[in-house]
Design a protein around this motif. Structure first.
Motif, mmCIF file in Angstrom:
data_model
loop_
_atom_site.group_PDB
_atom_site.id
_atom_site.type_symbol
_atom_site.label_atom_id
_atom_site.label_comp_id
_atom_site.label_asym_id
_atom_site.label_seq_id
_atom_site.Cartn_x
_atom_site.Cartn_y
_atom_site.Cartn_z
ATOM 1 N N UNK A 77 0.866 -1.181 0.000
ATOM 2 C CA UNK A 77 0.000 0.000 0.000
ATOM 3 C C UNK A 77 0.897 1.222 0.000
ATOM 4 N N UNK A 78 0.747 2.064 -0.997
ATOM 5 C CA UNK A 78 1.604 3.231 -1.142
ATOM 6 C C UNK A 78 0.775 4.508 -1.226
ATOM 7 N N UNK A 79 1.374 5.602 -0.772
ATOM 8 C CA UNK A 79 0.765 6.929 -0.863
ATOM 9 C C UNK A 79 1.519 7.729 -1.916
ATOM 10 N N UNK A 80 0.771 8.356 -2.824
ATOM 11 C CA UNK A 80 1.325 9.231 -3.850
ATOM 12 C C UNK A 80 2.212 8.493 -4.861
ATOM 13 N N UNK A 81 1.896 7.232 -5.162
ATOM 14 C CA UNK A 81 2.588 6.541 -6.245
ATOM 15 C C UNK A 81 2.030 7.055 -7.563
ATOM 16 N N UNK A 82 2.879 7.623 -8.413
ATOM 17 C CA UNK A 82 2.440 8.228 -9.674
ATOM 18 C C UNK A 82 1.311 9.229 -9.426
ATOM 19 N N UNK A 83 1.382 9.912 -8.269
ATOM 20 C CA UNK A 83 0.382 10.903 -7.842
ATOM 21 C C UNK A 83 -0.947 10.300 -7.414
ATOM 22 N N UNK A 84 -1.058 8.973 -7.404
ATOM 23 C CA UNK A 84 -2.267 8.327 -6.886
ATOM 24 C C UNK A 84 -2.260 8.472 -5.365
ATOM 25 N N UNK A 85 -3.357 8.946 -4.781
ATOM 26 C CA UNK A 85 -3.388 9.192 -3.340
ATOM 27 C C UNK A 85 -3.068 7.928 -2.550
ATOM 28 N N UNK A 86 -3.808 6.853 -2.819
ATOM 29 C CA UNK A 86 -3.541 5.561 -2.173
ATOM 30 C C UNK A 86 -3.615 4.478 -3.248
ATOM 31 N N UNK A 87 -2.545 3.701 -3.367
ATOM 32 C CA UNK A 87 -2.523 2.603 -4.332
ATOM 33 C C UNK A 87 -2.325 1.289 -3.586
ATOM 34 N N UNK A 88 -3.258 0.372 -3.798
ATOM 35 C CA UNK A 88 -3.194 -0.961 -3.191
ATOM 36 C C UNK A 88 -2.955 -1.965 -4.319
ATOM 37 N N UNK A 89 -1.883 -2.741 -4.221
ATOM 38 C CA UNK A 89 -1.588 -3.703 -5.280
ATOM 39 C C UNK A 89 -0.972 -4.957 -4.673
ATOM 40 N N UNK A 90 -0.986 -6.037 -5.424
ATOM 41 C CA UNK A 90 -0.485 -7.305 -4.903
ATOM 42 C C UNK A 90 0.418 -7.988 -5.924
ATOM 43 N N UNK A 91 0.946 -9.153 -5.519
ATOM 44 C CA UNK A 91 1.896 -9.874 -6.363
ATOM 45 C C UNK A 91 1.248 -10.410 -7.632
ATOM 46 N N UNK A 92 -0.076 -10.513 -7.649
ATOM 47 C CA UNK A 92 -0.783 -10.964 -8.850
ATOM 48 C C UNK A 92 -1.042 -9.810 -9.813
ATOM 49 N N UNK A 93 -0.471 -8.641 -9.495
ATOM 50 C CA UNK A 93 -0.589 -7.449 -10.320
ATOM 51 C C UNK A 93 -2.040 -6.986 -10.456
ATOM 52 N N UNK A 94 -2.745 -7.109 -9.349
ATOM 53 C CA UNK A 94 -4.051 -6.471 -9.223
ATOM 54 C C UNK A 94 -3.847 -5.131 -8.515
ATOM 55 N N UNK A 95 -4.606 -4.119 -8.882
ATOM 56 C CA UNK A 95 -4.406 -2.789 -8.308
ATOM 57 C C UNK A 95 -5.738 -2.094 -8.049
#
Length: 383
Positions: A77-95
């Motif tokens: 879970x990252x904040x401000x990834x590519x300016x996205x406020x909150x990005x949730x992603x997993x090893x299956x490349x779901x976001x």
């Protein structure tokens, strides 16, 4: 009407809950989208977070939002990834994209760009989650027709936060922070009063023609906000004129008609304020209103490309809260929210001395930006 107001005042004095201590608002603005809300929400959603609840808090939110099929293993879970406020992603490349909007306005093609960026990186994406205080729609110019999920702090995040409480109860620091964050969200969404106060008010409104009177009071409330906002703008302009005579006269200023439009439901009713020519370069500094006041500067890149590039370079050197649609600096100047003012904001607006102090602060902020641009432009010219 006088009897009704007196009765409501007595109930407020007896049953209204005053603001309690809150570490979040002590250290940050309660409306700080990135450094407070996005970071804290990302902390709770992160299975590796120190809340020791693993992926349970994330799963609770996914269940609440009816998001199915997202694998909660190996999640980041990252904040401000590519300016996205909150990005949730997993090893299956779901976001999952969460765009967090308390008061800031949507940017051109914002949701569309975020989705396009993540899909371009090979992620399987879900409809972006558009989070606001009240669940409003995204600007059509932001989503450009893509599907998105609209949620609110009031109807979705607050119940989810309460569901999270049992899962962090053993982590004392997290438990206390969550309680204070729940209190903050309840306050921002006007749900922070106990049932006794609200029930007493509702019973009072059922008596006689009190409900009709309140309808008149609602209209008078908005009209009074209009008057107070105009007085604040006039106080800012007057303070600048007296305290900073080196600034030129404003070439654009709010009027009663513009403020009246602000409190209507028409489109494009925001982004107005005081504008002053920079002088040292083509362009202007301004104080504008979205729902909060902010100051910044602008320059037409097409007609003055050289001056624009100089201001663009200054944006990286000066303190800011972001860049506007033209790529140049802006930053907040006060905490006042003129659309949905808190109790504290109303106390500032209705108190002449506090309102004058706020006007001076806004004037100082604008002058600081104007003088900083002039000084740095002089340095650039000498170099």
């Amino acid at each position: 009407m006088h009897i009704l107001i007196n009765r409501a005042a007595l109930l407020r004095a007896e049953l209204h809950r005053p603001p309690s201590f809150n570490l979040f608002t002590l250290l940050r603005s309660g409306s700080d989208e990135v450094r407070l809300h996005s970071r804290y929400l990302a902390f709770l959603l992160n299975p590796q977070g120190a809340h020791a609840a693993g992926g349970k808090l994330l799963q609770l939110l996914l269940d609440a939002l009816n998001i199915e099929g997202f694998d909660c293993h190996d999640v980041t879970v990252e904040v401000e990834y590519r300016n996205v406020d909150i990005l949730i992603r997993n090893a299956k490349r779901q976001a999952i994209i969460i765009e967090n909007k308390l008061y800031a306005e949507d940017q051109e093609a914002q949701l569309f760009r975020y989705l396009e960026t993540l899909q371009g990186e090979g992620y399987q994406t879900y409809p972006p989650v558009y989070l606001t205080l009240d669940g409003r729609d995204a600007d059509p110019r932001s989503c450009l027709g893509i599907d998105y999920q609209r949620i609110s702090y009031a109807a979705d995040i607050l119940p989810w936060l309460e569901q999270c409480q049992p899962w962090v109860i053993r982590e004392a620091a997290v438990r206390e922070s969550l309680l204070q964050y729940i209190d903050l969200i309840a306050k921002l969404t006007f749900q922070n009063q106990g049932h006794a106060y609200m029930d007493a008010i509702k019973q009072t409104l059922r008596q006689g023609n009190n409900l009709l009177v309140v309808r008149d009071l609602q209209k008078a409330y908005i009209e009074t906000l209009k008057d107070l906002q105009l007085e604040l703008w006039q106080a800012v302009a007057q303070c600048i004129e007296v305290k900073y005579p080196e600034l030129p006269k404003p070439f654009k200023a709010p009027t009663a008609a513009i403020i009246d439009r602000y409190y209507s439901a028409v489109r494009d009713n925001r982004h107005f304020g005081l504008f002053y020519e920079l002088g040292s370069v083509s362009g202007a500094v301004y104080i504008e209103l979205n729902h909060r006041f902010y100051c910044g500067y602008y320059c037409d890149a097409d007609t003055h490309p050289h001056d624009y590039s100089r201001l663009d370079a200054l944006t990286a050197l000066l303190e800011n809260n972001g860049v506007s649609s033209n790529g140049l600096l802006w930053r907040y100047t006060t905490e006042l929210n003129m659309k949905n003012p808190s109790d504290e904001h109303l106390m500032v607006l209705t108190n002449p001395e506090k309102r004058a102090c706020m006007a001076e602060r806004m004037a100082d902020d604008l002058y600081d930006l104007w003088s900083s641009v002039s000084r740095l432009c002089d340095v650039q010219s000498r170099d």
